[in-house]
Design a protein around this motif. Sequence first.
Motif, PDB file in Angstrom:
ATOM      1  N   VAL A  95      11.143 -23.912 -27.865  1.00 15.14           N
ATOM      2  CA  VAL A  95       9.931 -24.294 -27.919  1.00 15.14           C
ATOM      3  C   VAL A  95      10.196 -22.663 -28.921  1.00 15.14           C
ATOM      4  CG1 VAL A  95       8.422 -24.503 -26.145  1.00 15.14           C
ATOM      5  CG2 VAL A  95       9.322 -22.745 -26.496  1.00 15.14           C
ATOM      6  N   ILE A  96      11.924 -22.270 -29.221  1.00 16.67           N
ATOM      7  CA  ILE A  96      11.812 -21.413 -30.201  1.00 16.67           C
ATOM      8  C   ILE A  96      12.690 -21.767 -31.197  1.00 16.67           C
ATOM      9  CG2 ILE A  96      12.979 -19.412 -29.982  1.00 16.67           C
ATOM     10  CD1 ILE A  96      11.636 -18.166 -27.483  1.00 16.67           C
ATOM     11  N   SER A  97      12.368 -22.346 -32.376  1.00 14.33           N
ATOM     12  CA  SER A  97      13.444 -22.719 -33.174  1.00 14.33           C
ATOM     13  C   SER A  97      13.601 -21.875 -34.542  1.00 14.33           C
ATOM     14  CB  SER A  97      13.641 -24.059 -33.397  1.00 14.33           C
ATOM     15  OG  SER A  97      11.971 -24.063 -33.906  1.00 14.33           O
ATOM     16  N   GLU A  98      12.838 -20.489 -34.665  1.00 15.03           N
ATOM     17  CA  GLU A  98      12.717 -20.167 -35.683  1.00 15.03           C
ATOM     18  C   GLU A  98      13.306 -18.382 -35.259  1.00 15.03           C
ATOM     19  OE1 GLU A  98      11.806 -21.528 -39.051  1.00 15.03           O
ATOM     20  OE2 GLU A  98      10.644 -22.719 -38.086  1.00 15.03           O
ATOM     21  N   GLU A  99      13.390 -17.865 -36.490  1.00 17.35           N
ATOM     22  CA  GLU A  99      14.409 -16.287 -35.673  1.00 17.35           C
ATOM     23  C   GLU A  99      13.868 -15.330 -36.828  1.00 17.35           C
ATOM     24  OE1 GLU A  99      18.362 -17.351 -37.285  1.00 17.35           O
ATOM     25  OE2 GLU A  99      18.540 -17.839 -34.574  1.00 17.35           O
ATOM     26  N   GLY A 100      12.275 -15.407 -37.450  1.00 19.40           N
ATOM     27  CA  GLY A 100      11.819 -14.607 -38.401  1.00 19.40           C
ATOM     28  C   GLY A 100      10.894 -13.651 -37.163  1.00 19.40           C
ATOM     29  N   SER A 101      10.786 -14.387 -36.405  1.00 14.48           N
ATOM     30  CA  SER A 101      10.260 -13.481 -34.736  1.00 14.48           C
ATOM     31  C   SER A 101       9.888 -13.896 -33.742  1.00 14.48           C
ATOM     32  CB  SER A 101       8.901 -12.779 -35.270  1.00 14.48           C
ATOM     33  OG  SER A 101       7.679 -13.093 -36.407  1.00 14.48           O
ATOM     34  N   VAL A 102      10.372 -13.372 -32.653  1.00 17.70           N
ATOM     35  CA  VAL A 102      10.366 -13.661 -31.474  1.00 17.70           C
ATOM     36  C   VAL A 102       9.209 -13.581 -30.591  1.00 17.70           C
ATOM     37  CG1 VAL A 102      11.598 -15.338 -29.479  1.00 17.70           C
ATOM     38  CG2 VAL A 102      12.454 -15.566 -31.852  1.00 17.70           C
ATOM     39  N   HIS A 103       8.118 -14.222 -29.704  1.00 14.15           N
ATOM     40  CA  HIS A 103       7.191 -13.506 -28.993  1.00 14.15           C
ATOM     41  C   HIS A 103       8.006 -13.702 -27.360  1.00 14.15           C
ATOM     42  CE1 HIS A 103       2.936 -13.427 -27.425  1.00 14.15           C
ATOM     43  NE2 HIS A 103       3.219 -12.491 -27.306  1.00 14.15           N
ATOM     44  N   PRO A 104       8.327 -11.963 -27.601  1.00  9.55           N
ATOM     45  CA  PRO A 104       9.433 -11.408 -26.273  1.00  9.55           C
ATOM     46  C   PRO A 104       8.452 -12.555 -24.762  1.00  9.55           C
ATOM     47  CG  PRO A 104       8.582  -9.569 -27.031  1.00  9.55           C
ATOM     48  CD  PRO A 104       7.840 -10.807 -27.241  1.00  9.55           C
ATOM     49  N   SER A 171       9.030 -18.480 -38.809  1.00 11.23           N
ATOM     50  CA  SER A 171       9.969 -17.890 -39.429  1.00 11.23           C
ATOM     51  C   SER A 171       9.271 -16.841 -39.992  1.00 11.23           C
ATOM     52  CB  SER A 171      10.114 -18.722 -40.429  1.00 11.23           C
ATOM     53  OG  SER A 171       9.174 -19.450 -41.461  1.00 11.23           O
ATOM     54  N   LEU A 172       8.112 -16.112 -39.820  1.00  7.72           N
ATOM     55  CA  LEU A 172       7.877 -14.945 -40.923  1.00  7.72           C
ATOM     56  C   LEU A 172       7.436 -13.552 -39.499  1.00  7.72           C
ATOM     57  CD1 LEU A 172       4.964 -16.351 -42.760  1.00  7.72           C
ATOM     58  CD2 LEU A 172       7.319 -16.067 -43.641  1.00  7.72           C
ATOM     59  N   GLU A 173       7.060 -12.774 -40.229  1.00  7.77           N
ATOM     60  CA  GLU A 173       7.296 -11.707 -39.054  1.00  7.77           C
ATOM     61  C   GLU A 173       6.067 -11.604 -38.177  1.00  7.77           C
ATOM     62  OE1 GLU A 173       7.801  -7.601 -41.097  1.00  7.77           O
ATOM     63  OE2 GLU A 173      10.040  -7.645 -41.465  1.00  7.77           O
ATOM     64  N   LYS A 174       6.226 -11.151 -37.109  1.00 11.19           N
ATOM     65  CA  LYS A 174       4.560 -10.540 -36.429  1.00 11.19           C
ATOM     66  C   LYS A 174       4.148 -11.933 -35.860  1.00 11.19           C
ATOM     67  CE  LYS A 174       4.511  -6.328 -37.591  1.00 11.19           C
ATOM     68  NZ  LYS A 174       4.755  -5.478 -36.167  1.00 11.19           N
ATOM     69  N   LEU A 175       4.997 -13.052 -35.992  1.00 10.58           N
ATOM     70  CA  LEU A 175       4.448 -14.707 -35.692  1.00 10.58           C
ATOM     71  C   LEU A 175       3.642 -15.088 -36.589  1.00 10.58           C
ATOM     72  CD1 LEU A 175       4.238 -13.590 -31.894  1.00 10.58           C
ATOM     73  CD2 LEU A 175       6.443 -14.899 -32.848  1.00 10.58           C
ATOM     74  N   LEU A 176       3.485 -14.691 -37.354  1.00 13.69           N
ATOM     75  CA  LEU A 176       2.282 -15.007 -38.642  1.00 13.69           C
ATOM     76  C   LEU A 176       2.526 -16.819 -38.497  1.00 13.69           C
ATOM     77  CD1 LEU A 176       2.119 -11.817 -40.520  1.00 13.69           C
ATOM     78  CD2 LEU A 176       0.338 -12.361 -39.188  1.00 13.69           C
TER      79      LEU A 176
END
Length: 347
Positions: A95-104, A171-176
């Motif tokens: 479920v986590i492959s992008e690095e812009g932002s990750v939900h804790p 891949s974007l900030e704030k999980l956008l």
Amino acid sequence: MPNLQKRWMRLLMALFAVAFYGVTGFFAQPRAQEVGCTVEGCHADLLAKRFVHPVARDDCGSCHESSGAPHPGGEGKEFSLLAEGGDLCLTCHEVISEEGSVHPPAQDGECLTCHDPHSSEVRGLLTQPLPDLCAMCHDGYQQPEGDSGSVHGVITSGKSCSSCHRPHDSSLEKLLIKEPPDLCLSCHTDPVKNGERTLEPVGKLLKTSQFVHPALEMSGCSTCHVPHVSEYPYLLTGAFPGGFYGKPKPESYELCFGCHDSALLETKNDPDATQFRASNRNLHFVHVMADKSRSCVACHDMHASDVPHLLRQFVWFGRWRMPLKVVQTDVGGACTPGCHQKLQYKR
Ligand code: HEC
Ligand code: HEC
Ligand code: HEC
Ligand code: HEC
Ligand code: HEC
Ligand code: HEC
Ligand code: HEC
Ligand code: HEC
Ligand code: HEC
């Protein structure tokens, strides 16, 4: 071969096939229903909800393993999970492959806070529908702040928070899901229906109008709007009236005076405060600082216009689409709105 012998051969082969299936079937993994984990009186409720996790339907053993203790009656110690917490889920899901932002909570493997491992009434195996799911940890995104405040209608309808955010990573900030202002314009390019009202097609105006408010080019929508809730109307970032009329004081229009000089309102007679004057008489003062304070939106469009000075062609007064009929000259202008007959001003 004679016909009779052929028929015997076929019968023998069929018998052999059935026997073979029986033996292999005996050693193959039993399906949930076959061993009866979910028969009436046992764990039927686990798979009874509308959306079922396909692996739970197929095989309880993909997550649980027997510890050898007799079941039922082993005091809950007869099964253990194949892995702990999020590790169990991550054996099948990335479920986590992008690095812009990750939900804790997704990073920390708290999958079960948001998902039911067996079945759920909510799509996506969610433990609660949105926005309540998110509200477990993020307070204050659903209620307007104060009596005259506003909340973005998308939050309390449709896909809610998922209209703009991804749940695990982005891949974007704030999980956008999209960068603002494109995010905002993906919905506000065409008119949006909001109960009885139809909101201005802001994106279309920006594309087709001759003059765009430079504030939009400075930092997009976020200079004046927040995405979730505001203590002011229209999701605004500062004080501004919620309709045609405001209060006759500059503080009622504070949003604008973060960038503009409030002198354009304050003085009754001043040859320097504004171009909207008849000789020295400040016509901003006349209209806005009167008992009935006409808001800036009575004459200006906040986003874009084809008339210089962002003046409007028409304004909604209740259900009346009132024309303004503005004419500009080198030394002033003229106006023939629904509120009064044609009046001219000369500086
Ligand atoms: C995708 C993995 C997965 C599958 C498949 C699965 N379970 Fe579970 N199960 C779990 C997890 C994780 C828990 C622990 C839940 C918790 O701690 O809240 C659990 C808990 C349970 C519990 C304890 C009671 C409860 O609801 O918390 C029972 C009973 C159970 N599972 C039975 C089953 C049965 C029967 C099946 C097959 C029909 C099955 N499980 C399939 C992951 C799974
Ligand atoms: C043995 C493999 C396996 C394990 C372990 C597993 N899943 Fe799944 N899961 C699947 C399969 C297969 C699907 C259906 C195909 C898909 O959507 O990817 C699925 C689908 C899902 C879906 C989408 C359901 C939908 O309706 O869109 C969610 C959410 C989910 N799993 C969460 C979890 C969570 C949380 C865990 C850990 C408790 C977990 N899974 C463990 C195999 C697994
Ligand atoms: C903060 C809540 C939250 C947490 C924590 C969370 N999820 Fe999700 N997950 C969601 C939401 C919301 C969706 C979208 C559901 C929908 O709209 O169908 C989703 C969708 C999914 C899906 C469906 C396919 C996809 O990727 O969109 C899978 C699989 C999944 N989650 C697995 C997991 C696993 C595994 C974990 C733990 C590592 C986890 N989730 C943690 C909220 C969460
Ligand atoms: C189990 C608690 C929990 C749940 C449930 C939860 N979040 Fe979060 N979320 C956090 C924490 C902790 C942070 C990091 C601190 C913060 O920004 O508040 C965070 C941060 C965020 C951020 C900012 C990310 C960044 O990169 O700055 C967004 C956006 C977000 N969450 C959206 C959501 C949405 C949408 C949901 C519902 C689908 C949700 N959250 C549900 C705990 C949660
Ligand atoms: C998924 C579609 C969608 C996206 C994306 C979206 N909006 Fe909206 N917006 C709506 C809808 C629908 C309404 C009308 C419902 C309401 O607010 O009651 C609305 C209403 C508004 C309003 C009027 C609020 C009021 O009180 O009348 C403003 C201002 C606004 N949006 C600004 C934005 C901004 C700024 C962004 C980007 C951060 C954005 N919108 C992104 C759908 C969207
Ligand atoms: C219309 C799009 C939109 C919707 C719907 C939306 N958000 Fe956001 N959210 C944003 C934007 C844009 C940002 C980044 C704001 C910034 O950087 O100042 C953001 C930022 C956040 C943050 C990071 C902290 C912050 O305020 O900057 C959290 C947490 C968050 N959102 C949670 C949620 C939750 C929970 C929901 C649903 C109740 C939700 N959002 C619905 C657009 C949206
Ligand atoms: C200079 C400040 C400012 C900026 C920048 C700005 N707005 Fe607005 N917006 C306003 C004000 C003030 C209102 C309320 C008055 C009105 O109806 O025009 C408003 C109203 C709206 C409305 C509701 C319109 C209606 O018909 O009720 C939407 C939708 C909207 N803005 C979207 C946006 C979007 C999208 C952006 C970015 C592309 C944006 N705004 C940028 C000041 C601004
Ligand atoms: C982020 C800064 C900013 C904010 C906030 C802002 N403006 Fe502007 N505005 C500008 C800039 C820069 C210009 C172009 C220079 C000028 O004319 O002052 C401009 C131009 C204008 C013009 C056109 C002037 C002309 O003669 O062409 C009007 C009308 C206007 N703004 C009204 C408003 C109103 C009403 C508000 C409050 C809702 C507001 N502005 C908020 C920055 C801003
Ligand atoms: C009754 C109509 C009306 C109202 C209400 C109004 N304006 Fe204007 N405004 C005008 C006209 C007409 C002009 C163009 C004057 C010219 O150059 O001929 C103007 C010009 C401007 C300018 C350009 C600089 C200047 O002062 O000439 C700004 C900035 C501005 N207005 C901001 C505002 C703000 C902020 C509000 C609300 C507090 C507001 N206006 C309310 C009609 C109005």
